[in-house]
Scaffold this active site. Structure first.
Site, PDB file in Angstrom:
ATOM      1  N   ASP A  13      -1.836 -11.766   3.276  1.00 51.19           N
ATOM      2  CA  ASP A  13      -1.209 -10.924   4.310  1.00 51.19           C
ATOM      3  C   ASP A  13      -1.769 -11.176   5.699  1.00 51.19           C
ATOM      4  O   ASP A  13      -1.831 -10.264   6.527  1.00 51.19           O
ATOM      5  CB  ASP A  13      -1.357  -9.419   3.961  1.00 51.19           C
ATOM      6  CG  ASP A  13      -0.882  -9.122   2.569  1.00 51.19           C
ATOM      7  OD1 ASP A  13       0.155  -9.675   2.181  1.00 51.19           O
ATOM      8  OD2 ASP A  13      -1.561  -8.356   1.861  1.00 51.19           O
ATOM      9  N   GLU A  14      -2.158 -12.407   6.003  1.00 53.40           N
ATOM     10  CA  GLU A  14      -2.730 -12.711   7.319  1.00 53.40           C
ATOM     11  C   GLU A  14      -1.664 -13.042   8.357  1.00 53.40           C
ATOM     12  O   GLU A  14      -1.995 -13.517   9.452  1.00 53.40           O
ATOM     13  CB  GLU A  14      -3.716 -13.898   7.225  1.00 53.40           C
ATOM     14  CG  GLU A  14      -4.920 -13.695   6.308  1.00 53.40           C
ATOM     15  CD  GLU A  14      -4.647 -14.193   4.888  1.00 53.40           C
ATOM     16  OE1 GLU A  14      -3.479 -14.497   4.579  1.00 53.40           O
ATOM     17  OE2 GLU A  14      -5.600 -14.264   4.094  1.00 53.40           O
ATOM     18  N   ALA A  15      -0.393 -12.873   8.013  1.00 49.50           N
ATOM     19  CA  ALA A  15       0.727 -13.208   8.924  1.00 49.50           C
ATOM     20  C   ALA A  15       0.914 -14.723   9.029  1.00 49.50           C
ATOM     21  O   ALA A  15       1.257 -15.246  10.094  1.00 49.50           O
ATOM     22  CB  ALA A  15       0.537 -12.570  10.306  1.00 49.50           C
ATOM     23  N   LYS A  16       0.741 -15.399   7.893  1.00 47.44           N
ATOM     24  CA  LYS A  16       0.941 -16.856   7.864  1.00 47.44           C
ATOM     25  C   LYS A  16       2.402 -17.222   8.102  1.00 47.44           C
ATOM     26  O   LYS A  16       2.704 -18.253   8.679  1.00 47.44           O
ATOM     27  CB  LYS A  16       0.501 -17.419   6.495  1.00 47.44           C
ATOM     28  CG  LYS A  16      -0.963 -17.205   6.191  1.00 47.44           C
ATOM     29  CD  LYS A  16      -1.320 -17.707   4.808  1.00 47.44           C
ATOM     30  CE  LYS A  16      -0.757 -16.889   3.675  1.00 47.44           C
ATOM     31  NZ  LYS A  16      -1.286 -15.521   3.534  1.00 47.44           N
ATOM     32  N   GLY A  17       3.323 -16.342   7.641  1.00 51.59           N
ATOM     33  CA  GLY A  17       4.763 -16.625   7.769  1.00 51.59           C
ATOM     34  C   GLY A  17       5.160 -16.794   9.224  1.00 51.59           C
ATOM     35  O   GLY A  17       5.909 -17.712   9.578  1.00 51.59           O
ATOM     36  N   GLY A  40       4.682 -12.456   0.351  1.00 56.06           N
ATOM     37  CA  GLY A  40       5.696 -11.817   1.188  1.00 56.06           C
ATOM     38  C   GLY A  40       5.466 -12.280   2.609  1.00 56.06           C
ATOM     39  O   GLY A  40       4.488 -11.890   3.229  1.00 56.06           O
ATOM     40  N   HIS A  41       6.317 -13.179   3.090  1.00 58.44           N
ATOM     41  CA  HIS A  41       6.119 -13.731   4.417  1.00 58.44           C
ATOM     42  C   HIS A  41       7.192 -13.189   5.358  1.00 58.44           C
ATOM     43  O   HIS A  41       8.377 -13.366   5.129  1.00 58.44           O
ATOM     44  CB  HIS A  41       6.145 -15.261   4.367  1.00 58.44           C
ATOM     45  CG  HIS A  41       4.964 -15.825   3.626  1.00 58.44           C
ATOM     46  ND1 HIS A  41       4.866 -17.129   3.212  1.00 58.44           N
ATOM     47  CD2 HIS A  41       3.825 -15.228   3.221  1.00 58.44           C
ATOM     48  CE1 HIS A  41       3.706 -17.308   2.591  1.00 58.44           C
ATOM     49  NE2 HIS A  41       3.067 -16.171   2.583  1.00 58.44           N
ATOM     50  N   GLN A 229      -0.873 -16.115  -0.264  1.00 55.30           N
ATOM     51  CA  GLN A 229      -2.109 -15.339  -0.508  1.00 55.30           C
ATOM     52  C   GLN A 229      -3.220 -15.875   0.416  1.00 55.30           C
ATOM     53  O   GLN A 229      -2.915 -16.400   1.464  1.00 55.30           O
ATOM     54  CB  GLN A 229      -2.527 -15.385  -1.996  1.00 55.30           C
ATOM     55  CG  GLN A 229      -1.568 -14.650  -2.932  1.00 55.30           C
ATOM     56  CD  GLN A 229      -0.377 -15.491  -3.351  1.00 55.30           C
ATOM     57  OE1 GLN A 229      -0.516 -16.652  -3.716  1.00 55.30           O
ATOM     58  NE2 GLN A 229       0.808 -14.925  -3.296  1.00 55.30           N
ATOM     59  N   GLY A 307       5.182  -2.854  -1.060  1.00 53.00           N
ATOM     60  CA  GLY A 307       5.180  -1.645  -0.234  1.00 53.00           C
ATOM     61  C   GLY A 307       3.879  -0.852  -0.351  1.00 53.00           C
ATOM     62  O   GLY A 307       3.733   0.208   0.248  1.00 53.00           O
ATOM     63  N   PRO A 309       0.200   0.605   0.302  1.00 44.80           N
ATOM     64  CA  PRO A 309      -0.661   0.651   1.493  1.00 44.80           C
ATOM     65  C   PRO A 309      -1.794  -0.347   1.324  1.00 44.80           C
ATOM     66  O   PRO A 309      -2.376  -0.436   0.236  1.00 44.80           O
ATOM     67  CB  PRO A 309      -1.195   2.081   1.525  1.00 44.80           C
ATOM     68  CG  PRO A 309      -0.740   2.741   0.277  1.00 44.80           C
ATOM     69  CD  PRO A 309       0.210   1.849  -0.455  1.00 44.80           C
ATOM     70  N   MET A 337      -4.327  -9.396  17.042  1.00 45.51           N
ATOM     71  CA  MET A 337      -5.308  -8.981  18.053  1.00 45.51           C
ATOM     72  C   MET A 337      -4.838  -7.718  18.768  1.00 45.51           C
ATOM     73  O   MET A 337      -5.645  -6.896  19.209  1.00 45.51           O
ATOM     74  CB  MET A 337      -5.503 -10.101  19.080  1.00 45.51           C
ATOM     75  CG  MET A 337      -6.589 -11.078  18.748  1.00 45.51           C
ATOM     76  SD  MET A 337      -8.246 -10.371  18.695  1.00 45.51           S
ATOM     77  CE  MET A 337      -8.708 -10.394  20.428  1.00 45.51           C
ATOM     78  N   ASP A 338      -3.513  -7.558  18.910  1.00 48.66           N
ATOM     79  CA  ASP A 338      -2.963  -6.390  19.612  1.00 48.66           C
ATOM     80  C   ASP A 338      -3.358  -5.081  18.912  1.00 48.66           C
ATOM     81  O   ASP A 338      -3.530  -4.054  19.571  1.00 48.66           O
ATOM     82  CB  ASP A 338      -1.431  -6.496  19.693  1.00 48.66           C
ATOM     83  CG  ASP A 338      -0.807  -6.804  18.331  1.00 48.66           C
ATOM     84  OD1 ASP A 338      -1.253  -7.775  17.703  1.00 48.66           O
ATOM     85  OD2 ASP A 338       0.105  -6.062  17.905  1.00 48.66           O
TER      86      ASP A 338
END
Ligand code: IMP
Length: 443
Positions: A13-17, A40-41, A229, A307, A309, A337-338
């Site tokens: 879930d590191e925002a690779k997509g 899940g990307h 992953q 879904g 948390p 970062m935001d």
């Protein structure tokens, strides 16, 4: 030729997509090489949001071939659903997709097995899988006799074998407590209709992707490998047994795709500016207080696939350094970062206190890792909105200091900073990875 990998350095879930979608136009081929629909990307393009589980994140781009390589486990029903929903939004998916005949299929019995075994605990804690049948499918792959591969859809002998496997699986499932409706869902007639539908919809894109990828390397095309992953969930190198069932760190790229390391020259390690984890397992910097809940709310930290948390905590530089080293990261991409703009004080874990001893290496054993207490360095928050920042020099001074310290601790330069979900909310720093310039027009 450039072979570049995008690998998660945390627990997924590191925002690779977002990153793969952003880099895809520079590449000719995007390759998924491990995992399955547990991934899940999310890709955001203006006001359009695309959630992908099995399709590589380069699928939205014209002139990019998207490959699902041998190391991926495919749930054909999920894949067909994804293909059709993108088709409805005008994306000609089948023109851009190739599926390896060597990849394994997640069958309905794998999902039932996952549901039943997921309630078991290891060391008093459940692994908390995504219930997508991933572990049982990889288990059958390694066991061989009950495995089903994409190539089985293409030949009659392959399909006959699936019925033999189904027979054995029904016996096994009744023993482990499957319900009547679950058993009906794997009857010969249910399996027959699934096989027919899958064959009709997918066989045109199933083929030998290994030959295709090796030819692409030899023709000097540019390849982008998309990890799913994260390295800390790697079956061999992660926080075992609280891991997924594939090699999700950098070491999995070659085995999963069939492309040897000599063709890979850049590895982008992706981490959030903080940490998250879904499911069970040790997480030394987890925040169970209000700060953790605030990170979850601001970062919208809820699983794309389930879904659930996500557990949230501070950035763990001990863990990130380990993942970066086993993945061979040449650059870091620091995401979200935001989200940290709203905190007065930030913390980075620089070591662990393990039974009174300060350690700077991640213990390999989940029991010891669970005992580790984080040793933190404190940072003042920058408290400035960075969502519209586009240049490194325009980042607040304290944000630059935070990034600089992560670089030092992890030992890898930060080349990309993400300040929001949209493609445009991305800063390429002076250390950014080099992107291939001369992209051929067709593959
Ligand atoms: P599985 O991959 O469904 O077997 O789940 C094994 C562990 O990996 C569980 O803790 C899951 O929550 C975690 N996991 C699997 N896929 C992902 C992902 O894409 N992001 C984050 N965690 C994941």
């Amino acid at each position: 030729m450039t072979g570049c990998c995008v690998i998660g350095l945390q627990w997924g879930d590191e925002a690779k997509g977002k990153l793969v979608d952003l880099l895809s136009p520079y590449y000719d081929v995007v390759v998924r090489f491990q995992g399955g629909a547990n991934a899940g990307h999310t890709v955001v393009d203006g006001n359009q949001v695309y959630k992908l589980h099995l399709l590589p994140s380069g699928i939205l781009h014209e002139n990019v071939v998207n490959v699902i390589a041998p190391g991926v486990v495919i749930n054909p029903a999920t894949l067909i659903g994804e293909i059709n929903s993108l088709k409805d939004r005008g994306v000609p998916v089948l023109k851009r997709l190739r599926i390896s005949e060597r990849s394994h299929l997640v069958m309905p019995w794998h999902i039932i097995e996952d549901r039943i075994t997921n309630s078991k605990s290891v060391n008093g804690e459940s692994i908390g899988t995504t219930n997508r049948g991933i572990g049982p499918c990889y288990r059958d792959k390694v066991g061989r006799v009950n495995a089903v591969r994409a190539s089985d859809l293409l030949v009659l002998e392959g399909q006959d074998r699936v019925y033999e496997v189904a027979h054995e699986k029904r016996q096994f499932l009744s023993l482990i407590g499957a319900t009547q409706s679950e058993l009906l869902s794997v009857s010969d007639s249910s399996i027959a209709s699934l096989l027919e539908s899958w064959r009709n919809q997918l066989s045109s894109v199933i083929g030998d992707t290994t030959e295709f990828l090796l030819d692409s390397c030899e023709r000097n095309l540019n390849l982008l490998f998309e990890g799913a992953q994260g390295a800390l969930l790697d079956i061999d190198h992660g926080t075992f047994p609280f891991v997924t069932s594939s090699n999700s760190s950098g070491v999995g790229v070659s085995s999963g795709s069939g492309v040897p390391g000599r063709w890979i020259n850049q590895i982008i390690g992706v981490c959030k500016a903080y940490s998250t984890r879904v499911g069970g397992g040790p997480f030394p910097t987890e925040l169970t207080c209000d700060t953790g809940s605030r990170i979850r709310e601001i970062g919208k930290e809820f699983g794309t696939t389930t879904g659930r948390p996500r557990r949230c905590g501070w950035f763990d530089a001990v863990a990130a350094r380990y993942s970066a080293r086993i993945s061979g990261a040449t650059h870091l991409s620091l995401m979200m970062m935001d989200v940290l703009s709203y905190f007065d004080e930030l913390k980075i874990c620089v070591a662990y206190d393990l039974d009174g001893k300060i350690v700077k290496q991640m213990p390999s054993n989940a029991v010891e890792l669970r005992k580790c207490k984080p040793v933190y360095e404190l940072f003042e928050g920058w408290k400035e909105n960075v969502e519209n920042t586009r240049r490194e020099c325009d980042l607040p001074r304290r944000a630059k200091e935070y990034i600089g310290r992560i670089e030092e601790l992890v030992g890898v330069p930060v080349g990309i900073v993400s300040v929001g979900p949209d493609r445009r909310q991305t800063i390429f720093t002076s250390n950014s990875p080099s992107l291939p310039k001369n992209k051929p027009t067709s593959v």
